[in-house]
Design an enzyme around this catalytic site. Structure first.
Site, mmCIF file in Angstrom:
data_model
loop_
_atom_site.group_PDB
_atom_site.id
_atom_site.type_symbol
_atom_site.label_atom_id
_atom_site.label_comp_id
_atom_site.label_asym_id
_atom_site.label_seq_id
_atom_site.Cartn_x
_atom_site.Cartn_y
_atom_site.Cartn_z
ATOM 1 N N HIS A 269 0.859 -1.187 0.000
ATOM 2 C CA HIS A 269 0.000 0.000 0.000
ATOM 3 C C HIS A 269 0.897 1.241 0.000
ATOM 4 O O HIS A 269 1.587 1.493 -0.975
ATOM 5 C CB HIS A 269 -0.939 -0.087 1.213
ATOM 6 C CG HIS A 269 -2.033 0.930 1.254
ATOM 7 N ND1 HIS A 269 -2.393 1.717 0.213
ATOM 8 C CD2 HIS A 269 -2.872 1.262 2.277
ATOM 9 C CE1 HIS A 269 -3.398 2.510 0.569
ATOM 10 N NE2 HIS A 269 -3.710 2.255 1.816
ATOM 11 N N HIS A 308 -2.929 -2.300 -9.691
ATOM 12 C CA HIS A 308 -3.871 -1.647 -8.775
ATOM 13 C C HIS A 308 -5.145 -2.479 -8.711
ATOM 14 O O HIS A 308 -5.561 -3.074 -9.702
ATOM 15 C CB HIS A 308 -4.217 -0.231 -9.275
ATOM 16 C CG HIS A 308 -4.760 0.648 -8.203
ATOM 17 N ND1 HIS A 308 -6.087 0.629 -7.852
ATOM 18 C CD2 HIS A 308 -4.162 1.538 -7.389
ATOM 19 C CE1 HIS A 308 -6.283 1.490 -6.861
ATOM 20 N NE2 HIS A 308 -5.123 2.060 -6.567
ATOM 21 N N ASP A 365 2.425 5.319 -6.923
ATOM 22 C CA ASP A 365 3.720 5.185 -6.242
ATOM 23 C C ASP A 365 4.905 5.066 -7.187
ATOM 24 O O ASP A 365 6.050 5.060 -6.739
ATOM 25 C CB ASP A 365 3.682 3.949 -5.330
ATOM 26 C CG ASP A 365 2.707 4.159 -4.186
ATOM 27 O OD1 ASP A 365 1.714 3.408 -4.101
ATOM 28 O OD2 ASP A 365 2.912 5.111 -3.428
#
Ligand code: SDX
Length: 430
Positions: A269, A308, A365
Site C-alpha cells: 500500500h 492496482h 507510487d
C-alpha cells in the site's frame, strides 16, 4: 414474479428458488441467509478474501473508474484540482462535501495554521524512540497518542469535537511527521512557521537549519502541494477501510486514523513508493531492465509501483506526478539516475503482453519517490509523505461513516477450518 431489479437464484441442493433485490449494482449479503437446506441451517454467506468484490459502504467522497482511469473528488476531476486548487482547499472539499467560499476557506486555513503545534510532552515520546526508529512507526505511535491529549474527541456525536479533531489532525500530522524526521537525524525540532503555506511550512519543519527563517522554493512548495492533493483520498483503499473498521467501534478519530497509518505502512500500500526506489536501485542500470522484467514474469519479482486493485488503466495520478518529476529535478538541479530506469521499465512493461494482459499500469507510487528523493527526503520518509495528505481523506471517510445510518460495528464472519470437540491433553500425555 420478481421485479425487474432482482436476481432469481435456484438452490440445486433443494430445488428451491429465491428472488433477491438488485440495488445500486449489488445484492445484500444478508439476503442470501434465507438460502438454507433445512430450518436449522445458518444459511448462505458470501466469501470474499481481501474484499475484492464487496461494497462495504455508500460513499460520496471519491469516484474512481478503474477502466477509464478516472478519479474525482466530490465529482471534481483530479486534473482540475491539481491545476486550480490547493491541498487545504481539497481537504475542505473532502471533509465538508463542497468547495469552500472565500470566508470558509480563510477560516479553515486560519484554524489549521493555528493548530500546528503539538503538546511538548509528545517530544518526550519521540525522544524515547531509538535513533534508527522508522518514521512511520513514530508517526503511528504519536498519532494514537494525540487521543490521550484530547480526550473530549471521544464525544464523536458532538459536531464541534468532530470539527476540532479534523482540524487538529490535518494541522498536527505534518508536525509529527517532521519531528519524527528530525529525531531520526538527531536534529533539533523546527517549530511551525505560521507565515508559510501548508506545504512550505512542512518543508521548513523538515529542512530549516541555522538560517533565521526557511525560505521554501516556490516550485518545490507547489510540487509538494500537488503531490498532497494527489494523495489526499482514494475511496475504500486498505488504509481507509482500516479507519472505517476501527471507527465503526465508535473509537475516537485519532485512534481511528492511527489504524489508517498502520494500514498504509505496508509495502503493498503506502510502502510501495519506498519499494519502487529500492527496486530501481537494485536494477541499477537501463540495460538490466529486460532481465528484471523477465524475473517478474517468472514470479521471482514484483514490479513495484505497477498494478492496482481498481485501476485497470493508467493511474491518472501517476500521469500528473510524472509531469512534475522534470520540474522538481530542475528546481533542485539534481538529475535522478533512477528516472531513466523507471522510464525504460514503464516503456517495456506497457509494450509487453504479460503486463498489459494483467492490466498492470503505473500507479501513484511509481514516480512519487523520484520527487521525494530529489527533495532530499530520505527513503524511510516516503510513506510518511503519503500519510500526511491522506489524513484528510481518512477524516472524510470517518466522518461519512458516522453520518451513515446503516453504520454497524464491523464484524466479518469466517469459514471455520479448525478442529472441533477436541479434549484437553494433559502435559504428561503430549
Ligand atoms: C496504493 O487501493 C488503493 O487505492 C491504493 C492506493 C491509494 O491511493 O490508496 O492507490 C495506493 O496502494 C497503490 C498500489 C501500490 N502497491 C504497489 O505498487 C505494489 C505492487 N502492486 C501489487 O502488489 C498489486 O498490484 C496490488 C497490491 C496493488 C493490487 O493487488 P490485487 O488487486 O490483489 O491484485 P493481485 O495481487 O491479485 O494481482 C493480480 C495479478 C496476479 O497475477 P496472477 O496470479 O493472476 O498470474 O497480477 C499480478 C499478480 O501476480 N500482479 C503483479 C503486480 N501486481 C499484480 N505482477 C507483477 N508486478 C505487480 N506489481
Amino acid at each position: 414474479m420478481a421485479g425487474d431489479n432482482s436476481l432469481s437464484i435456484t438452490d440445486n441442493r433443494t430445488g428451491r428458488s429465491y428472488d433477491v433485490e438488485i440495488k445500486d449494482g449489488t445484492v445484500r449479503a444478508m439476503d442470501l441467509r434465507q438460502v438454507k437446506t433445512s430450518d436449522d441451517d445458518f444459511g448462505l454467506m458470501t466469501y470474499d478474501p481481501g474484499f475484492t468484490n464487496t461494497a462495504a459502504c455508500r460513499s460520496a467522497v471519491t469516484y474512481i473508474d478503474g477502466d477509464a482511469g478516472v478519479l474525482e473528488h466530490r465529482g471534481i476531476p483530479i486534473e482540475q484540482l491539481c491545476e486550480k486548487s490547493t491541498y487545504l482547499e481539497v481537504a475542505y472539499l473532502l471533509v465538508n462535501g463542497h468547495l469552500p467560499d472565500k470566508t470558509q476557506l480563510e477560516n479553515w486555513v486560519y484554524e489549521i495554521t493555528h493548530h500546528t503545534y503539538i503538546h511538548e510532552n509528545i517530544k518526550e515520546l519521540m525522544g524515547g524512540f531509538w535513533h534508527d526508529a522508522h518514521p512511520m512507526g513514530m508517526l503511528l505511535s504519536s498519532v494514537g497518542a494525540l487521543s490521550t491529549f484530547y480526550p473530549n474527541a471521544a464525544n464523536i456525536d458532538d459536531p464541534e469535537q468532530r470539527y476540532m479533531a479534523a482540524v487538529r489532525l490535518i494541522a498536527k500530522v505534518p508536525t509529527l511527521a517532521a519531528f519524527a524526521y528530525r529525531r531520526s537525524l538527531g536534529l533539533p525540532y523546527v517549530y511551525p512557521d505560521n507565515d508559510l503555506s501548508y506545504s512550505g511550512n512542512f518543508l521548513s519543519m523538515l529542512f530549516k537549519m541555522a538560517e533565521p527563517r526557511y525560505e521554501p522554493d516556490p516550485r518545490l512548495a507547489r510540487a509538494l502541494d500537488v503531490l498532497f492533493i494527489l494523495h489526499a483520498d482514494h475511496e475504500q483503499n486498505c488504509s481507509a477501510a482500516a479507519v472505517r473498521v476501527a471507527g465503526s467501534s465508535r473509537v475516537d478519530p485519532y485512534s481511528a486514523v492511527g489504524a489508517g497509518v498502520a494500514g498504509l505502512y505496508g509495502p503493498l500500500h503506502g510502502g510501495a513508493n519506498v519499494a519502487v526506489l529500492r527496486m530501481l536501485q537494485r536494477i541499477g542500470s537501463v540495460d538490466k531492465v529486460p532481465e528484471f522484467l523477465e524475473g517478474v514474469k517468472q514470479g521471482n519479482e514484483r514490479l513495484m509501483g505497477f498494478g492496482h486493485r481498481v485501476y485497470k488503466n493508467y493511474d491518472p495520478r501517476a500521469r500528473i506526478i510524472r509531469q512534475h518529476v522534470d520540474e522538481v529535478l530542475e528546481a533542485t538541479s539534481r538529475d535522478s539516475p533512477w528516472l531513466e530506469i523507471a522510464v525504460e521499465l514503464e516503456k517495456r512493461a506497457l509494450d509487453d503482453e504479460y503486463f498489459t494482459s494483467r492490466k498492470l499500469y503505473p500507479n501513484v507510487d511509481f514516480y512519487s519517490g523520484l520527487i521525494y528523493e530529489a527533495m532530499n527526503i530520505p527513503t524511510d520518509m516516503f510513506t510518511v509523505m503519503f500519510a500526511v495528505p491522506r489524513t484528510s481523506g481518512w477524516i472524510a471517510q470517518w466522518t461519512e461513516l458516522l453520518n451513515d445510518e446503516e453504520m454497524r460495528i464491523a464484524r466479518p464472519r469466517q469459514i471455520y477450518t479448525g478442529a472441533r470437540n477436541t479434549d484437553y491433553v494433559p502435559m504428561e500425555k503430549r
